[in-house]
Design an enzyme around this catalytic site. Structure first.
Site, PDB file in Angstrom:
ATOM      1  N   SER A  32       0.831  -1.211   0.000  1.00  0.00           N
ATOM      2  CA  SER A  32       0.000   0.000   0.000  1.00  0.00           C
ATOM      3  C   SER A  32       0.865   1.262   0.000  1.00  0.00           C
ATOM      4  CB  SER A  32      -0.922   0.004   1.229  1.00  0.00           C
ATOM      5  OG  SER A  32      -0.183  -0.160   2.423  1.00  0.00           O
ATOM      6  N   HIS A 165     -40.005  22.970 -11.327  1.00  0.00           N
ATOM      7  CA  HIS A 165     -39.977  22.175 -12.572  1.00  0.00           C
ATOM      8  C   HIS A 165     -39.191  22.898 -13.671  1.00  0.00           C
ATOM      9  CE1 HIS A 165     -43.461  19.981 -10.765  1.00  0.00           C
ATOM     10  NE2 HIS A 165     -43.796  21.215 -10.395  1.00  0.00           N
ATOM     11  N   SER A 286     -14.052  27.790 -27.454  1.00  0.00           N
ATOM     12  CA  SER A 286     -14.108  26.597 -28.288  1.00  0.00           C
ATOM     13  C   SER A 286     -13.007  26.695 -29.329  1.00  0.00           C
ATOM     14  CB  SER A 286     -15.477  26.515 -28.957  1.00  0.00           C
ATOM     15  OG  SER A 286     -15.392  25.746 -30.141  1.00  0.00           O
ATOM     16  N   LYS A 292     -18.069  31.074 -28.624  1.00  0.00           N
ATOM     17  CA  LYS A 292     -18.422  30.297 -27.426  1.00  0.00           C
ATOM     18  C   LYS A 292     -17.565  30.585 -26.206  1.00  0.00           C
ATOM     19  CE  LYS A 292     -20.377  26.438 -27.397  1.00  0.00           C
ATOM     20  NZ  LYS A 292     -20.481  24.981 -27.363  1.00  0.00           N
ATOM     21  N   GLU A 299     -18.970  22.279 -15.287  1.00  0.00           N
ATOM     22  CA  GLU A 299     -19.263  20.927 -15.776  1.00  0.00           C
ATOM     23  C   GLU A 299     -18.402  19.892 -15.074  1.00  0.00           C
ATOM     24  OE1 GLU A 299     -20.309  21.280 -20.373  1.00  0.00           O
ATOM     25  OE2 GLU A 299     -18.610  22.521 -19.816  1.00  0.00           O
TER      26      GLU A 299
HETATM   27  N1  ARG Z   1      -1.254  -1.278   5.283  1.00  0.00           N
HETATM   28  C1  ARG Z   1      -2.218  -1.736   6.189  1.00  0.00           C
HETATM   29  C2  ARG Z   1      -3.543  -1.008   5.955  1.00  0.00           C
HETATM   30  O1  ARG Z   1      -3.549  -0.014   5.331  1.00  0.00           O
HETATM   31  C3  ARG Z   1      -1.777  -1.501   7.588  1.00  0.00           C
HETATM   32  C4  ARG Z   1      -2.359  -2.439   8.584  1.00  0.00           C
HETATM   33  C5  ARG Z   1      -1.843  -3.789   8.352  1.00  0.00           C
HETATM   34  N2  ARG Z   1      -2.193  -4.674   9.388  1.00  0.00           N
HETATM   35  C6  ARG Z   1      -2.073  -5.978   9.246  1.00  0.00           C
HETATM   36  N3  ARG Z   1      -2.395  -6.689  10.241  1.00  0.00           N
HETATM   37  N4  ARG Z   1      -1.676  -6.505   8.131  1.00  0.00           N
HETATM   38  O2  ARG Z   1      -4.567  -1.466   6.385  1.00  0.00           O
END
Ligand code: ARG
Length: 466
Positions: A32, A165, A286, A292, A299
């Site tokens: 992560s 409406h 545009s 335009k 948007e």
């Molecule tokens: N990277 C993990 C998360 O974002 C951290 C917690 C991980 N905990 C574990 N027991 N693997 O959730």
């Protein structure tokens, strides 16, 4: 900040049990660090508070604590200056920082994780991050409300058609319309404040899920990290992501409000309406049609709302089937929140700029306010008040007047008195006093109504609270 994607060696943190090392796919799905590196400052803050508490409680020595704190501060400046090498092999921000700490200070680094788990650590980091984001959102909403209050002040008397409406209904003032948005964003801001109150509990010390046997002081870490108090149940603490879902819900509701505003701006800025002109800063030309001026920013705000809604549904769905307590599914919470936060900040900033910068064409609004028989209700009300008709009869008489005006191709106020008297004998020339749009809005003095005096009351209420 460089990423190393070395997959050859085993995961250093897990040690021998995974001697063969995770293969490339496992590393890819498990890591992560690509997104949770955003939590570095919160992670370091949390670790400093934790280490300080451990030393205070005599769980680690003061010397080790000093080394840990010094090392963590070094890492903080390394990351802030872009001199930190993030490694995907080390999975996440927590282990990246801890590994670097070991390199910097040696064995003392291994004492930091006493009485703690990554489960309470990530819950802490993410809570701190969401709390800061909510505080930022609160300030940004205050800015947007201020922009609307200024426009409302300026246009408390400017008449425009009010719609139901999207059909002309009754004349209102532009100031009144602006104040409708103040109410909406005011509610969003109070939702933000409630969410801050809800999440203001410190998760650290829940450990993996069951708490810990070490004599920790969770009240001390809670205080050091600016939380009101520690969470009360360790199982709930590591399995709860309500704070993230609340953030996303608020973002979705606020996004829906911003999108309605964006939609109105798109409509108002068409040549057919011509109620407002966007500044060059918030529109584009545009490439082929020189005449335009496109409301691209509005948007895109409308579109960002779809994206925010997606994040809310994603996290609700991620969480809905999880048994207590922590499951790795929960790692997928962060990208949704980060992405929604970025979209929301941008959308509020863009709408605040647009509202402040747009030129309001009061002449066009006034002309439109008088068209479409917008004062028909005023005629009916006059018949009730001055001629004593029951409202339903007055409604019927007015309908005949509208049909007559429509046939003649004129407005109600342009019908000759003689014509009106044919429809109902009790009508006098006094009726013309209520058929103008100014008279119509001025008469709507009921609390919260569109009369300029009421709009000013609403502005004063919000000025005192902004
Ligand atoms: N990277 C993990 C998360 O974002 C951290 C917690 C991980 N905990 C574990 N027991 N693997 O959730």
């Amino acid at each position: 900040m460089a990423d190393t994607t070395d997959t050859k060696s085993s995961n250093q943190m897990w040690g021998g049990r995974f001697a063969s090392g995770p293969d490339a796919i496992m590393e890819e799905i498990n890591a992560s660090i690509g997104f949770d590196k955003k939590l570095f400052a919160q992670d370091i803050r949390g670790s400093i508070a934790h280490a300080t508490m451990l030393a205070h409680q005599g769980i680690i020595s003061a010397e080790d604590k000093d080394k840990i704190v010094h090392g963590l501060n070094t890492i903080l400046s390394e990351i802030e200056s872009g001199n930190f090498e993030f490694s995907r092999r080390l999975e996440d921000i927590h282990m990246n920082i801890e590994a670097r700490l070991a390199t910097l200070i040696g064995p003392a680094a291994g004492r930091l994780h006493t009485a703690r788990s990554r489960n309470d650590q990530v819950a802490l980091d993410f809570r701190l991050w969401v709390k800061e984001e909510l505080e930022k959102t609160e300030k940004m909403l205050t800015g947007l409300i201020a922009a609307f209050l200024d426009r409302a002040d300026e246009h408390a008397e400017s008449v425009m058609p009010g719609f139901t409406h999207l059909q002309t209904a009754q004349p209102v003032t532009f100031g009144h319309h602006c104040m409708a948005y103040v109410e909406m964003f005011g509610r969003d801001r109070s939702r933000v404040r409630h969410a801050i109150e809800h999440l203001d509990e410190s998760p650290i010390g829940a450990a993996a899920l069951a708490g810990t046997g070490y004599p920790i002081d969770r009240h001390m870490t809670a205080k050091a990290l600016g939380f009101r108090e520690p969470t009360r149940n360790s199982i709930d603490t590591v399995s709860d992501r309500d704070f993230a879902i609340e953030f996303l819900s608020i973002a979705a509701i606020t996004g829906m409000h911003l999108s309605r505003l964006a939609e109105e701006i798109v409509i108002w800025s068409t040549p057919q309406f011509g109620f407002v002109r966007l500044s060059d800063a918030f529109s584009t030309g545009s490439s082929i049609m020189p005449q335009k001026k496109n409301p691209d920013a509005a948007e895109l705000v409308r579109a960002k709302t779809g994206r925010i809604n997606g994040s809310l549904v994603a996290l609700l769905t991620i969480m809905k089937g999880l048994p207590l307590a922590y499951s790795k599914d929960m790692q997928e919470d962060k990208e949704q929140v980060f992405d929604a936060a970025e979209s929301l900040e941008l959308a509020i900033a863009a709408m605040t700029g647009m509202v402040r910068d747009m030129t309001v064409n009061t002449a066009r609004m006034k002309a439109a306010a008088g068209s479409g028989f917008s004062t028909a209700t005023d005629l009916a009300d006059w018949l009730v008040r001055e001629a004593g008709l029951p409202f339903r009869d007055a409604h019927h008489v007015t309908g005949r007047a509208v049909a007559l005006a429509e046939g003649k191709g004129c407005d109600l106020a342009e019908l000759p008195l003689a014509d009106l008297q044919v429809i109902h004998a009790s009508i006098t020339d006094k009726v013309y006093d209520v058929l103008t749009v100014e008279a119509s809005v001025a008469s709507r003095k009921s609390f919260g109504g569109t009369a300029p005096s009421e709009v000013r009351r609403q502005i004063a209420f919000w000025r005192a609270r902004n």
